[in-house]
Design an enzyme around this catalytic site. Sequence first.
Site, short mmCIF file in Angstrom:
data_model
loop_
_atom_site.label_atom_id
_atom_site.label_comp_id
_atom_site.label_asym_id
_atom_site.label_seq_id
_atom_site.Cartn_x
_atom_site.Cartn_y
_atom_site.Cartn_z
N HIS A 1 17.00 105.13 51.39
CA HIS A 1 16.06 105.93 50.61
C HIS A 1 15.32 106.85 51.58
CE1 HIS A 1 13.73 106.54 46.91
NE2 HIS A 1 12.75 106.88 47.74
N ARG B 1 3.08 112.27 38.55
CA ARG B 1 2.51 112.53 39.89
C ARG B 1 2.95 113.89 40.40
NH1 ARG B 1 4.92 108.15 43.23
NH2 ARG B 1 3.90 109.15 44.97
N ASP C 1 8.12 103.57 37.02
CA ASP C 1 8.14 104.57 38.10
C ASP C 1 8.66 105.91 37.58
OD1 ASP C 1 7.96 105.45 40.95
OD2 ASP C 1 10.08 105.74 40.62
N SER D 1 6.23 102.90 44.51
CA SER D 1 7.29 103.65 43.83
C SER D 1 8.64 103.35 44.49
CB SER D 1 6.96 105.15 43.91
OG SER D 1 8.10 105.93 43.67
N1 URA Z 1 10.09 108.79 46.93
C1 URA Z 1 9.88 107.98 45.87
O1 URA Z 1 10.80 107.38 45.34
N2 URA Z 1 8.64 107.81 45.45
C2 URA Z 1 7.60 108.43 45.99
O2 URA Z 1 6.51 108.22 45.55
C3 URA Z 1 7.82 109.29 47.08
C4 URA Z 1 9.09 109.45 47.54
#
Ligand code: URA
Length: 427
Positions: A85, A171, A164, A186
Site C-alpha cells: 500500500h 475526507r 472507509d 483508513s
Molecule cells: N491511503 C489510504 O488508504 N487512506 C488514507 O487515508 C491515505 C492514504
Amino acid sequence: MNAENMIEIINKKRNKMQLSKEELKYAVMGYVNGEIPDYQMSALLMAICLNGMSDEETFNLTEIMYNSGDHLDLSDIKGFKIDKHSTGGVGDKTTLLLAPIVASLGVKVPKMSGRGLGHTGGTIDKLESIPGFKVSLTMDEFKKQLNEVGAVITGQTANLVPADKKIYALRDVTGTVSSIPLIASSIMSKKLASGADKILIDLKVGNGALVKTMKDAKKLAELMVKIGKKHKHDTICVLTNMSEPLGNNIGNALEVLEAIELLKGNVHNDLYDLIVYMASYMVSLGKNIKIEDAKKEVIETIKNGKAYDKFLEMVKAQGGDITKIKVAPKIFSIKSNKAGYINTINTEGLGEIVKEIGGGRETKDDVIDYGVGIVLSKKVGDHVDKEEEILKIYVDKKDMEIRRILSCFTIEEKKKSKEPLIYDVIM
Ligand code: URA
C-alpha cells in the site's frame, strides 16, 4: 450507549477530549448507515484533524472500520500473499508495476486500491484510463484471478470496509486528508480486511505526500506497525522520498504509459530504483530469500519481459485493452525562463495543477479526464538552459497558466544536494 447525540460527540472532540469506542462506533456506523449526514461527519473529521486522537482511539477506530463490512478470507489460496500500500503521492504508479513484477516471480499480490485523494492520484483512476479495465470485481472473481494470474487489482468491493470507502470520499473534499490517526485507521482497516499474509507500506514523505515531515512519517509508521501487531499481521513501513514526483509522468493515462515503458525495460529513473527496492522486499518476504537474491530475480524478470507479460495477463483478465489508451489532444512544451539547476519541485503544486486540468476530483462526483497530465523532461538535480523544455503539459478542455507551472520549480545557479530515495524502514 444511548443514542448519544452526534453534536455532543463533535463538541467533545472539538474540546480535545477522548472519544469512547461506543461514541466512535455511533458516529462511524451512523454515517455508514446514512443516519448521520455528511455535514456532521465532516465536522467530526475536521475536529479529529485539528485535535488528533490517542493510540487507543485510533485502535478503536481501526477496529470499527475493519468490522464495518466483510473480511476477505484468502486461506484457500495456495502460496504466499503479500499486500502493498502506498500512502499516496504525485506520479506514484508503483502498484501497477509491483503487482505484475512480484507475481511473475511466483508471489501472489492481492491488491485492493483506492481512487485519487487530495492532490494525489489513485491506482483505480489510473487503471480506469485503460479502456475496458474492470475495477470492481466480486470476491469470487478477485480470488479466481489471484489463483490463476497471481496479480489482481480491484477497487474496494462495496462491502469491504464500507466505512472507509464513505469516509475516504468525504475526507477528499473536506480538507481532512492529512490526519495521522485518520490515515492510519483508513489504511490498516483495509489491509487487515484484505487477508494477505504480510503488509508492506510505502510511506511517502515530502512536499508531494500527504505526510510532509519525517517526524510525522515516523509517527504514522510506528502507529501502523502497532496496529498490525495488535492484529498479528506483520507490517513493514518503508519511508520513501516524495519531494519530487515519482518518475516522469503525472496523470492517469500518462502514468499507465510510463509503467508500461518501465516493464518493457525502457525506463531507468527514480521510479525504476524504487520499484526494484520494493519488489525485492516483497519477493524476499514471499520466498523467504535474501534481499540481494530477490533483487537479482526482480531485475531479471523485468529484463526478460516476464513482468510485462504478467502485466498484460492481468490487464486481459480484467478486460482492459492497452492499445486503446488515449492521452489529451493538446500538448504544450513549457520552457524554462532561466538557466540553472532544478533544486526543488513543488510536487503538491504540480499535483494540484493536474487535478485542476481534469486529472482529479474537486468534488466527490466529478468525472475525471483520464488523458490529461504532465510529463517532466527535468527532475531535481538536473541542469536546464534558458528556453530549454522543463515539461510537457497535456490538456483537453482546461488550460493552465504557464507562470503558475514554472513557479513550481526553484532554479538556482548552485546545485543543492539531493534527498535520498529511501529514508528508513520501520517494522
Ligand atoms: N491511503 C489510504 O488508504 N487512506 C488514507 O487515508 C491515505 C492514504
